[in-house]
Motif scaffolding. Structure first.
Motif, PDB file in Angstrom:
ATOM      1  N   PHE A 203     -38.179 -27.872 -12.813  1.00 26.02           N
ATOM      2  CA  PHE A 203     -37.669 -27.982 -11.446  1.00 26.02           C
ATOM      3  C   PHE A 203     -36.171 -27.669 -11.442  1.00 26.02           C
ATOM      4  O   PHE A 203     -35.467 -27.967 -12.412  1.00 26.02           O
ATOM      5  CB  PHE A 203     -37.922 -29.384 -10.882  1.00 26.02           C
ATOM      6  N   VAL A 204     -35.736 -27.085 -10.348  1.00 20.28           N
ATOM      7  CA  VAL A 204     -34.327 -26.740 -10.186  1.00 20.28           C
ATOM      8  C   VAL A 204     -33.772 -27.501  -8.986  1.00 20.28           C
ATOM      9  O   VAL A 204     -34.375 -27.485  -7.898  1.00 20.28           O
ATOM     10  CB  VAL A 204     -34.150 -25.222  -9.974  1.00 20.28           C
ATOM     11  N   ILE A 205     -32.654 -28.180  -9.179  1.00 17.62           N
ATOM     12  CA  ILE A 205     -31.994 -28.930  -8.117  1.00 17.62           C
ATOM     13  C   ILE A 205     -30.729 -28.186  -7.708  1.00 17.62           C
ATOM     14  O   ILE A 205     -29.895 -27.847  -8.559  1.00 17.62           O
ATOM     15  CB  ILE A 205     -31.653 -30.356  -8.582  1.00 17.62           C
ATOM     16  N   GLN A 206     -30.636 -27.919  -6.397  1.00 18.62           N
ATOM     17  CA  GLN A 206     -29.464 -27.209  -5.866  1.00 18.62           C
ATOM     18  C   GLN A 206     -29.090 -27.809  -4.510  1.00 18.62           C
ATOM     19  O   GLN A 206     -29.903 -27.804  -3.571  1.00 18.62           O
ATOM     20  CB  GLN A 206     -29.763 -25.715  -5.684  1.00 18.62           C
ATOM     21  N   ARG A 263     -33.247 -35.473  -7.312  1.00 15.71           N
ATOM     22  CA  ARG A 263     -32.753 -34.639  -6.199  1.00 15.71           C
ATOM     23  C   ARG A 263     -31.526 -35.269  -5.542  1.00 15.71           C
ATOM     24  O   ARG A 263     -30.569 -34.563  -5.182  1.00 15.71           O
ATOM     25  CB  ARG A 263     -33.867 -34.446  -5.166  1.00 15.71           C
ATOM     26  N   THR A 264     -31.545 -36.588  -5.404  1.00 10.57           N
ATOM     27  CA  THR A 264     -30.449 -37.257  -4.705  1.00 10.57           C
ATOM     28  C   THR A 264     -29.250 -37.540  -5.612  1.00 10.57           C
ATOM     29  O   THR A 264     -28.130 -37.693  -5.123  1.00 10.57           O
ATOM     30  CB  THR A 264     -30.941 -38.583  -4.098  1.00 10.57           C
ATOM     31  N   ARG A 265     -29.469 -37.608  -6.918  1.00  9.68           N
ATOM     32  CA  ARG A 265     -28.393 -38.009  -7.832  1.00  9.68           C
ATOM     33  C   ARG A 265     -27.727 -36.854  -8.568  1.00  9.68           C
ATOM     34  O   ARG A 265     -26.592 -36.983  -9.036  1.00  9.68           O
ATOM     35  CB  ARG A 265     -28.934 -39.004  -8.861  1.00  9.68           C
ATOM     36  N   LEU A 266     -28.426 -35.747  -8.698  1.00 11.74           N
ATOM     37  CA  LEU A 266     -27.899 -34.626  -9.471  1.00 11.74           C
ATOM     38  C   LEU A 266     -27.530 -33.488  -8.522  1.00 11.74           C
ATOM     39  O   LEU A 266     -28.352 -33.053  -7.709  1.00 11.74           O
ATOM     40  CB  LEU A 266     -28.927 -34.142 -10.501  1.00 11.74           C
ATOM     41  N   ALA A 267     -26.320 -33.002  -8.637  1.00 15.28           N
ATOM     42  CA  ALA A 267     -25.870 -31.925  -7.745  1.00 15.28           C
ATOM     43  C   ALA A 267     -26.543 -30.605  -8.092  1.00 15.28           C
ATOM     44  O   ALA A 267     -26.949 -29.846  -7.208  1.00 15.28           O
ATOM     45  CB  ALA A 267     -24.348 -31.788  -7.827  1.00 15.28           C
ATOM     46  N   SER A 268     -26.643 -30.330  -9.387  1.00 20.06           N
ATOM     47  CA  SER A 268     -27.218 -29.058  -9.828  1.00 20.06           C
ATOM     48  C   SER A 268     -27.743 -29.250 -11.250  1.00 20.06           C
ATOM     49  O   SER A 268     -27.010 -29.712 -12.136  1.00 20.06           O
ATOM     50  CB  SER A 268     -26.162 -27.955  -9.791  1.00 20.06           C
ATOM     51  N   GLU A 301     -33.157 -35.238 -23.703  1.00 19.64           N
ATOM     52  CA  GLU A 301     -32.129 -35.916 -22.929  1.00 19.64           C
ATOM     53  C   GLU A 301     -32.588 -37.332 -22.615  1.00 19.64           C
ATOM     54  O   GLU A 301     -33.743 -37.553 -22.241  1.00 19.64           O
ATOM     55  CB  GLU A 301     -31.840 -35.168 -21.621  1.00 19.64           C
ATOM     56  N   THR A 302     -31.681 -38.291 -22.746  1.00 20.16           N
ATOM     57  CA  THR A 302     -32.045 -39.688 -22.551  1.00 20.16           C
ATOM     58  C   THR A 302     -31.440 -40.303 -21.296  1.00 20.16           C
ATOM     59  O   THR A 302     -31.723 -41.461 -20.996  1.00 20.16           O
ATOM     60  CB  THR A 302     -31.587 -40.524 -23.768  1.00 20.16           C
ATOM     61  N   ASN A 303     -30.624 -39.551 -20.551  1.00 20.59           N
ATOM     62  CA  ASN A 303     -30.032 -40.099 -19.335  1.00 20.59           C
ATOM     63  C   ASN A 303     -29.703 -38.961 -18.368  1.00 20.59           C
ATOM     64  O   ASN A 303     -29.751 -37.772 -18.719  1.00 20.59           O
ATOM     65  CB  ASN A 303     -28.775 -40.919 -19.656  1.00 20.59           C
ATOM     66  N   GLU A 304     -29.372 -39.344 -17.132  1.00 24.92           N
ATOM     67  CA  GLU A 304     -29.122 -38.349 -16.090  1.00 24.92           C
ATOM     68  C   GLU A 304     -27.870 -37.528 -16.370  1.00 24.92           C
ATOM     69  O   GLU A 304     -27.784 -36.354 -15.982  1.00 24.92           O
ATOM     70  CB  GLU A 304     -29.020 -39.051 -14.740  1.00 24.92           C
ATOM     71  N   GLU A 305     -26.894 -38.125 -17.033  1.00 23.28           N
ATOM     72  CA  GLU A 305     -25.676 -37.382 -17.363  1.00 23.28           C
ATOM     73  C   GLU A 305     -25.990 -36.189 -18.259  1.00 23.28           C
ATOM     74  O   GLU A 305     -25.444 -35.093 -18.071  1.00 23.28           O
ATOM     75  CB  GLU A 305     -24.685 -38.317 -18.055  1.00 23.28           C
ATOM     76  N   GLN A 306     -26.887 -36.387 -19.218  1.00 24.33           N
ATOM     77  CA  GLN A 306     -27.282 -35.274 -20.083  1.00 24.33           C
ATOM     78  C   GLN A 306     -28.120 -34.260 -19.322  1.00 24.33           C
ATOM     79  O   GLN A 306     -27.992 -33.048 -19.527  1.00 24.33           O
ATOM     80  CB  GLN A 306     -28.059 -35.812 -21.284  1.00 24.33           C
ATOM     81  N   LEU A 307     -28.990 -34.737 -18.413  1.00 22.41           N
ATOM     82  CA  LEU A 307     -29.812 -33.824 -17.629  1.00 22.41           C
ATOM     83  C   LEU A 307     -28.952 -32.908 -16.764  1.00 22.41           C
ATOM     84  O   LEU A 307     -29.293 -31.743 -16.545  1.00 22.41           O
ATOM     85  CB  LEU A 307     -30.771 -34.617 -16.746  1.00 22.41           C
TER      86      LEU A 307
END
Length: 541
Positions: A203-206, A263-268, A301-307
């Protein structure tokens, strides 16, 4: 559905590649998890069997070693104690054991090392080893046949502690133990470098929107021009187009909620979603009594920062022309367990190549304090990734290592046979002059030999190497069985007979020593050390 521009070079009908060959699409705009590449890879593993590891060099060493096995044994033993400690619950026993299922068990080396470590802990605690039932599984019948004929695995298989079964992770993942007859108990699932090879979606978040990355797979090369598919996965060309994702993409609402959180937490970001791994874990949980521990060693990846650092089209890392892997989204697996009332135990520090993650599921009101403590202790300490980072640095300094430094490195590896083989030239060169560490070196060699589990024929050189070190140290009684083992594994040789003769002489068996020197001379008439020793023994006699 509306689409956005492709995230990679698109494949098209009747295109030509740089070499002028026709490029023909094999599939168009399918979910990544439904792509034909996964079935092609499964066929590779089923056809190659153990050769995938012994000949095709599929990475396995970082999880198939005593150091990693010790960490796993400590965590599983803690889980065993947690399960035994719940008052009023059905206790584990020989009739109702703790089941351990290893997915994709490969060569079997990890299972052997793990069971040796776990058995030592259980003996020390006065718990019968039969309280545990370990199942090695794989998708290939030929691999199971190889396990059944492996003398090292027989040590545990003969007692009923170890069994082998055909389980294809991701294809209705069920153990034959779940036949509806046996009482269900707690379950441990071990998956080392398995989830990175199971089908995933992308999936791609933009800008607050989420798209599914659909794949088009194109054959390109001489075989495609001839109308056939290429023989090698690495020859395929993958391109992606991003399609708007509906809110009910998956049947499980928890999966959809995880994606919406991203989708709500990651900008891209480009997110891999471990759909097949989650399906397998859900099915396996149903075969337990509600208590399940999952131990996974893999890259990911183990957390959203790495994702958030993952950008661009989904990446495939090829280990051979027909075998690849992807990063594992441990964060999504952790969120799934948390949504189901479970617990995710993930490493705090960044690892470059290997993450050991644990996931716990319990019945209402249950907790697993010893398991969580054992995991956190293992992660706070020196770990496998630390070890292999250090060993990589040592590669360029090995020639300078002293005996004391070699012993320190072997202790760090928990007496790993591969490490000793690498240190052998330096250790053998210095062993004759060792005085203070003489007994320490002997102990190290015997500990390493106890962990011996040959994967390739070359691994059997360890017996000769151990014998040579012990002989230089003048531990003749310990060296003799090593050379005998070498002779049995690798066949007769002048060097082995000569060394056996030296052992016999050191033990005061002169007639036997003379016979062995004569044997060495016969095997290699040009082997002068054997001739010299023979002449000396004949004079003494």
């Amino acid at each position: 559905m509306p689409t956005v521009p492709s995230s990679n070079e698109p494949g098209g009908s009747n295109q030509q590649n740089a070499a002028g060959h026709s490029a023909s699409p094999l599939e168009r705009d399918v979910s990544l998890s439904q792509s034909l590449i996964w079935q092609r890879q499964r066929e590779f593993y089923m056809q190659r069997g153990l050769k995938a590891w012994t000949e095709d060099q599929i990475p396995a060493y970082i999880t198939n070693n005593p150091f990693t096995a010790e960490i796993y044994a400590g965590i599983v033993f803690a889980f065993l104690r947690d399960c035994l400690g719940h008052g009023g619950r059905q206790l584990l026993s020989v009739e109702s054991p703790l089941r351990i299922l290893e997915l994709g068990a490969g060569t079997g080396k990890f299972a052997h090392l793990f069971l040796r470590q776990l058995a030592a802990r259980m003996r020390a605690a006065g718990i019968a080893l039969q309280t545990v039932r370990y199942s090695m599984s794989d998708c290939s019948d030929s691999v199971l046949e190889a396990w059944r004929g492996n003398s090292y695995l027989e040590e545990f298989a003969s007692t009923g502690v170890l069994e082998f079964e055909l389980v294809a992770a991701g294809e209705e993942t069920k153990s034959h133990a779940d036949d509806g007859m046996a009482p269900r108990g707690p379950l441990v699932v071990i998956a080392n470098y398995v989830f990175d090879s199971l089908p995933q979606d992308a999936f791609v978040i933009q800008d607050g929107k989420i798209f599914e990355s659909m794949v088009t797979t194109t054959a390109s090369g001489p075989s495609a021009a001839a109308g056939g598919a290429p023989e090698r996965l690495a020859e395929l060309k993958l391109s992606y187009s991003n399609v708007a994702m509906p809110p009910d993409r998956y049947a499980d609402p928890r999966w959809n909620k995880i994606l919406d959180l991203y989708r709500t937490r990651l900008a891209s970001a480009t997110i891999l979603f471990p759909a097949q791994a989650l399906t397998a874990l859900k099915e396996l949980a149903q075969s337990s009594d509600g208590r399940m521990l999952v131990l996974v060693a893999d890259k990911g990846e183990t957390n959203e920062e790495q994702l958030a650092l993952s950008q661009g089209p989904p990446a495939l890392e090829f280990h051979s022309p027909n075998c690849f892997s992807q990063m594992v989204n441990f964060d999504a697996i952790g969120k799934y367990f948390a949504a189901a009332g479970g617990q995710a135990l993930l490493p705090d520090k960044h690892f470059s190549g290997l993450n050991i993650c644990a996931f716990l599921q319990g019945r209402p009101g249950e907790a697993f304090p010893a398991t969580a403590a054992a995991y956190r202790q293992s992660q706070a300490a020196f770990g496998p990734d630390d070890l292999f980072t250090l060993l990589a640095w040592l590669n360029v300094h090995m020639e300078e290592m002293s005996v004391a430094q070699i012993l320190s490195a072997l202790r760090l590896t928990r007496w790993d046979s591969t490490a000793l083989a690498r240190f052998f030239p330096m250790l053998a060169r210095q062993a004759r002059h060792v005085a203070r560490e003489r007994s320490d070196v002997r102990d190290a060699v015997l500990r390493v030999w106890a962990n011996h589990f040959p994967v390739t024929p070359a691994d059997n050189a360890l017996a000769f190497q151990c014998g040579a070190i012990l002989l230089e140290l003048r531990y003749f009684a310990d060296a003799e069985p090593m050379f005998q083992a070498s002779q049995k594994m690798l066949g007769p040789s002048a060097a082995t007979s000569y060394n056996l003769g030296l052992c016999a002489r050191g033990l005061g068996h002169r007639d036997e020593a003379l016979a062995l020197m004569m044997e060495a001379c016969h095997l290699d008439p040009q082997f002068e050390p054997a001739h010299a020793a023979r002449r000396k023994l004949e004079k003494e006699t």
